[in-house]
Write an enzyme that holds these catalytic residues in place. Sequence first.
Site, PDB file in Angstrom:
ATOM      1  N   SER A  80       0.796  -1.232   0.000  1.00  0.00           N
ATOM      2  CA  SER A  80       0.000   0.000   0.000  1.00  0.00           C
ATOM      3  C   SER A  80       0.826   1.277   0.000  1.00  0.00           C
ATOM      4  CB  SER A  80      -0.953   0.009   1.198  1.00  0.00           C
ATOM      5  OG  SER A  80      -2.058  -0.820   0.942  1.00  0.00           O
ATOM      6  N   LYS A  83      -0.080   3.695  -2.670  1.00  0.00           N
ATOM      7  CA  LYS A  83      -1.068   4.760  -2.494  1.00  0.00           C
ATOM      8  C   LYS A  83      -0.416   6.143  -2.426  1.00  0.00           C
ATOM      9  CE  LYS A  83      -4.621   1.938  -0.204  1.00  0.00           C
ATOM     10  NZ  LYS A  83      -4.006   0.597  -0.250  1.00  0.00           N
ATOM     11  N   ASP A 173      -8.499 -12.774  -2.544  1.00  0.00           N
ATOM     12  CA  ASP A 173      -8.739 -11.468  -1.931  1.00  0.00           C
ATOM     13  C   ASP A 173     -10.089 -10.877  -2.322  1.00  0.00           C
ATOM     14  OD1 ASP A 173      -6.368 -11.387  -0.544  1.00  0.00           O
ATOM     15  OD2 ASP A 173      -5.290 -10.209  -2.051  1.00  0.00           O
ATOM     16  N   SER A 326      -5.993   2.998   4.626  1.00  0.00           N
ATOM     17  CA  SER A 326      -5.450   2.222   3.508  1.00  0.00           C
ATOM     18  C   SER A 326      -6.571   1.576   2.702  1.00  0.00           C
ATOM     19  CB  SER A 326      -4.472   1.160   4.013  1.00  0.00           C
ATOM     20  OG  SER A 326      -3.524   0.848   3.005  1.00  0.00           O
ATOM     21  N   ASN A 327      -7.486   2.409   2.225  1.00  0.00           N
ATOM     22  CA  ASN A 327      -8.684   1.967   1.523  1.00  0.00           C
ATOM     23  C   ASN A 327      -8.355   1.664   0.055  1.00  0.00           C
ATOM     24  OD1 ASN A 327     -11.140   2.261  -0.135  1.00  0.00           O
ATOM     25  ND2 ASN A 327     -12.136   2.824   1.777  1.00  0.00           N
ATOM     26  N   ASN A 328      -8.370   0.391  -0.306  1.00  0.00           N
ATOM     27  CA  ASN A 328      -7.988  -0.014  -1.663  1.00  0.00           C
ATOM     28  C   ASN A 328      -8.957   0.466  -2.728  1.00  0.00           C
ATOM     29  OD1 ASN A 328      -5.759  -1.306  -0.655  1.00  0.00           O
ATOM     30  ND2 ASN A 328      -6.606  -3.362  -0.820  1.00  0.00           N
ATOM     31  N   HIS A 379       0.662  -8.007  -6.640  1.00  0.00           N
ATOM     32  CA  HIS A 379       2.022  -8.463  -6.344  1.00  0.00           C
ATOM     33  C   HIS A 379       2.958  -8.208  -7.527  1.00  0.00           C
ATOM     34  CE1 HIS A 379       1.738 -10.818  -2.479  1.00  0.00           C
ATOM     35  NE2 HIS A 379       0.461 -10.550  -2.721  1.00  0.00           N
ATOM     36  N   THR A 435       1.709   2.952   5.626  1.00  0.00           N
ATOM     37  CA  THR A 435       2.000   1.540   5.828  1.00  0.00           C
ATOM     38  C   THR A 435       1.652   0.751   4.573  1.00  0.00           C
ATOM     39  OG1 THR A 435      -0.223   1.223   6.717  1.00  0.00           O
ATOM     40  CG2 THR A 435       1.540   1.692   8.298  1.00  0.00           C
ATOM     41  N   GLY A 436       2.070  -0.500   4.544  1.00  0.00           N
ATOM     42  CA  GLY A 436       1.709  -1.376   3.434  1.00  0.00           C
ATOM     43  C   GLY A 436       1.857  -2.828   3.837  1.00  0.00           C
TER      44      GLY A 436
END
Length: 488
Positions: A80, A83, A173, A326-328, A379, A435-436
């Site tokens: 993440s 982002k 996922d 961390s909203n994808n 990935h 973060t990620g």
Amino acid sequence: MFKRIHPCFFLLFILFTALFPQLIEANQTEERDLLKDQLDTFINSESLLQGALIGVSIRDAGTNERLYEHFANTRLHPASNMKLLTAAAALEVLGEGYSFKTEIHTDGKQKGNTLQGNLYLVGKGDPTLLPEDFDTFAEKLKMLGITTIEGNVIGDDSWYDDVRLSTDMIWSDEQYHYGSQVSALTASADYDYDSGSVIIEIEPGAEGQPPNVYIRPETDYVTVINEAVTGSNGGEEEITVTRRHAENTIMVEGTIPAGSEQVEERMSVWDPTGYALALFRQALGRNGITIGGDIYAEAAPKDTEILLEHSSTPLEKLLIPFMKLSNNGIGEVLVKEMGKQVYGEGSWEKGLDVMEEVLPKFDMDTDTMSLKDGSGISHNNLIPANEISNLLYAAQNEEWFSIFLNSLPHAGKQERMIGGTLHERMHGLNVQAKTGTINGVTTLSGYLETSKGKKLIFSIMINNLLDDLEDEGKELEDRIVEIITNYG
């Protein structure tokens, strides 16, 4: 006496002035060497990193001087931290005040309380539509005097293409909120704005009995099969929640101890356009508006009349849940929206083209990167740590930097929309960073202030961890940051 020593004092002053820059440089070199020795020793001695890869880039936030590098030009999965790129590009391309639209159109005419024709719910990418927004739409239609829709209620999601999932996302996922499908017409369950998802709440019942399961928002679009059981008080919680592929059937299985706290899981829905339409249908019914025709998805004709228009929260505010939580989904919508605005095509391909054109403005070399999505869930994203720290340095010169910085999680801050994903980490340190996390990967990049007040930029990227060791990897990140804060 003063006259006798004054010439000596003057000569000493000149000598000290001449040597002062050299003394400062020598001291800075000594500090850099000490930082390098400490970080090298830590990285080389940490058993968790044996067989893994770690890239580290540290810069002076004021001068851009590189203070430390470890595999900093090696391409690694950013998770993440991707982002950071998406947010900077969106601020540059769309602007801090940009908002998404949702419109209600008709191809018919109103006669008395009846709309003689179809009603179109036209989505234009808004990830912030909540159940109460659909109620507001229905209330406003009723205020226009409409109580009967003679035709169909049709959802138009053609603002974006029909590719719902990024091609590189791990298939497992997609059932969870962080892997939800991307549609121009969608809905979120609450102010976290996890578009295309529902919240499953599980509360223990009496021992030996099924727990109570609730869906939020209440909707018949999703069916829950509850095969879980309430265990003994003090037992272990072993609840699993899954969604069947290509269905909206959610399975709740396992054991929840009697008297324990509620378990919550956020699950994606299959076909978010249908989900939004279901919530709209329910809202119309609650407001006494009947539908004579069917409900389905289709592009609206070009010659329709706009009855209502709704605007989302602006980008500067949308970046808070995007980065803090961390909203994808927000990341993927921003990519498609950039493609729509610049090239007239709301697709990952065109949106990523826009990003690759914009990112060099922030001194990023896109020729040494591979960009596959806007959230970092892929990935196949590959970025060197030095390129992320390049971006973080260049962003400081942009007018929107304060918005960008404010969107980053702030270490140790308990307020959810301030501390975000760092609210329980690095207490007492002045760190604002993204973060990620994906399988085998943990990353942390951002800004910090050392114990002596020096502002630094850092990027830490750990890849190729063994399964389920991401949390231990985050502890390593925190310890590296602690070492950095003693610099200067």
